[in-house]
Design an enzyme around this catalytic site. Structure first.
Site, PDB file in Angstrom:
ATOM      1  N   ASP A  42      19.222  13.081 176.800  1.00 50.78           N
ATOM      2  CA  ASP A  42      20.495  12.716 177.780  1.00 50.78           C
ATOM      3  C   ASP A  42      20.217  13.237 179.042  1.00 50.78           C
ATOM      4  O   ASP A  42      20.954  13.344 179.871  1.00 50.78           O
ATOM      5  CB  ASP A  42      21.694  13.602 177.176  1.00 50.78           C
ATOM      6  N   SER A  43      18.720  13.692 179.383  1.00 47.82           N
ATOM      7  CA  SER A  43      18.465  13.896 180.708  1.00 47.82           C
ATOM      8  C   SER A  43      18.507  12.650 181.590  1.00 47.82           C
ATOM      9  O   SER A  43      18.397  12.738 182.960  1.00 47.82           O
ATOM     10  CB  SER A  43      16.882  14.290 180.808  1.00 47.82           C
ATOM     11  N   ASP A  81      19.104  12.165 171.661  1.00 45.49           N
ATOM     12  CA  ASP A  81      19.903  12.866 171.907  1.00 45.49           C
ATOM     13  C   ASP A  81      21.386  12.966 171.446  1.00 45.49           C
ATOM     14  O   ASP A  81      21.837  11.519 171.722  1.00 45.49           O
ATOM     15  CB  ASP A  81      19.854  13.529 173.393  1.00 45.49           C
ATOM     16  N   GLU A 178      13.306  25.533 174.495  1.00 42.94           N
ATOM     17  CA  GLU A 178      13.282  25.216 175.856  1.00 42.94           C
ATOM     18  C   GLU A 178      13.349  26.574 176.799  1.00 42.94           C
ATOM     19  O   GLU A 178      14.362  27.309 176.619  1.00 42.94           O
ATOM     20  CB  GLU A 178      14.283  24.302 176.595  1.00 42.94           C
TER      21      GLU A 178
END
Length: 260
Positions: A42-43, A81, A178
């Site tokens: 979804d980046s 995602d 992350e």
């Protein structure tokens, strides 16, 4: 690649390479370069749509990009995602996950820990493979000030370890870590039987993932310390992608200077 092969990578101490793709052309290059897993992240909200965060990405967006990436990949594991608000309850989560699987995803990724236990149980019971995501959770980021290393203090580190164990016990197949200290990522990776895939989490994770636009130097502005421009000393994008895969496999990426 089948999702079950991820655990085999860890058992054999073979590092997992993962990069993002949002379109057919890039996805084909990644697949041909030997990238083990391709994440439709979804980046795309930021790198494709120009938004400030990932919260505006819709299920329609994710279905579209997953469908075009999965069409051209023959070897890489396709992970999609689950976008913001798409897994707030078990019913929505199941319908949305099935929609991504129907267009070619072999695994879905969702952010967070034990607060999603019922959702995860529902997906697992319906034979949907899940990748978890702990540490910095981009879907909770509103402004650039929210991008900060997680798990620095003892309390938050314990919470990440606890949630990691919880996700494994629920049946998730892999876990993205992350922006957490490398020593914490090492602790989590050694504790779990499922593989960890790090981004800004040090070299002791079982694999590494980067946003493809970042590692090719396409993204403008100041980059996090864990990003390396693999195109810098290469002649072609394909060479850069192969270099990323090789350095992940050899354990030479990331360096300590590229970790927290």
């Amino acid at each position: 690649m089948k999702h079950s092969e991820l655990s085999v990578f860890k058992e054999n101490q073979h590092k997992i390479s993962c990069l993002t793709a949002y379109d057919a052309s890039m996805a084909k290059l990644l697949d041909q370069a030997g990238v083990d897993a391709i994440l439709i992240g979804d980046s795309l909200g930021m790198v494709i749509q120009g938004a400030e965060n990932t919260q505006s990405v819709s299920m329609h967006d994710m279905i579209y990009h997953t469908s075009i990436v999965s069409k051209v990949c023959s070897d890489a594991l396709i992970i999609a995602d689950m976008p913001f608000k798409s897994y707030d309850n078990s019913e929505d989560a199941l319908n949305n996950a099935k929609a991504l699987i129907d267009v070619g995803a072999r695994m879905v990724k969702l952010e967070g820990g034990s607060e999603h236990s019922e959702v995860i149980k529902t997906l697992i019971s319906n034979n949907i493979n899940i990748c978890g995501h702990l540490g910095l959770q981009p879907q909770l980021v509103v402004s650039s000030d929210d991008y900060r290393v997680q798990g620095r203090d003892e309390s938050s580190a314990r919470e990440i370890i606890s949630n990691a164990s919880c996700l494994e016990s629920l049946g998730v197949s892999a876990l993205v870590l992350e922006c957490i200290p490398s020593n914490l990522a090492k602790t989590v990776s050694e504790k779990l039987k499922i593989p960890t895939i790090g981004i800004g989490a040090g070299r002791d994770c079982d694999g590494q993932v980067l946003v493809s636009y970042d590692m090719l130097g396409i993204t403008s502005g100041k980059q996090p310390r864990f990003v390396r421009n693999f195109l810098k000393n290469q002649n072609t994008i394909s060479d850069a992608l192969e270099s990323f895969v090789a350095e992940v496999k050899e354990g030479t990426f990331p360096l300590q200077s590229e970790s927290y």
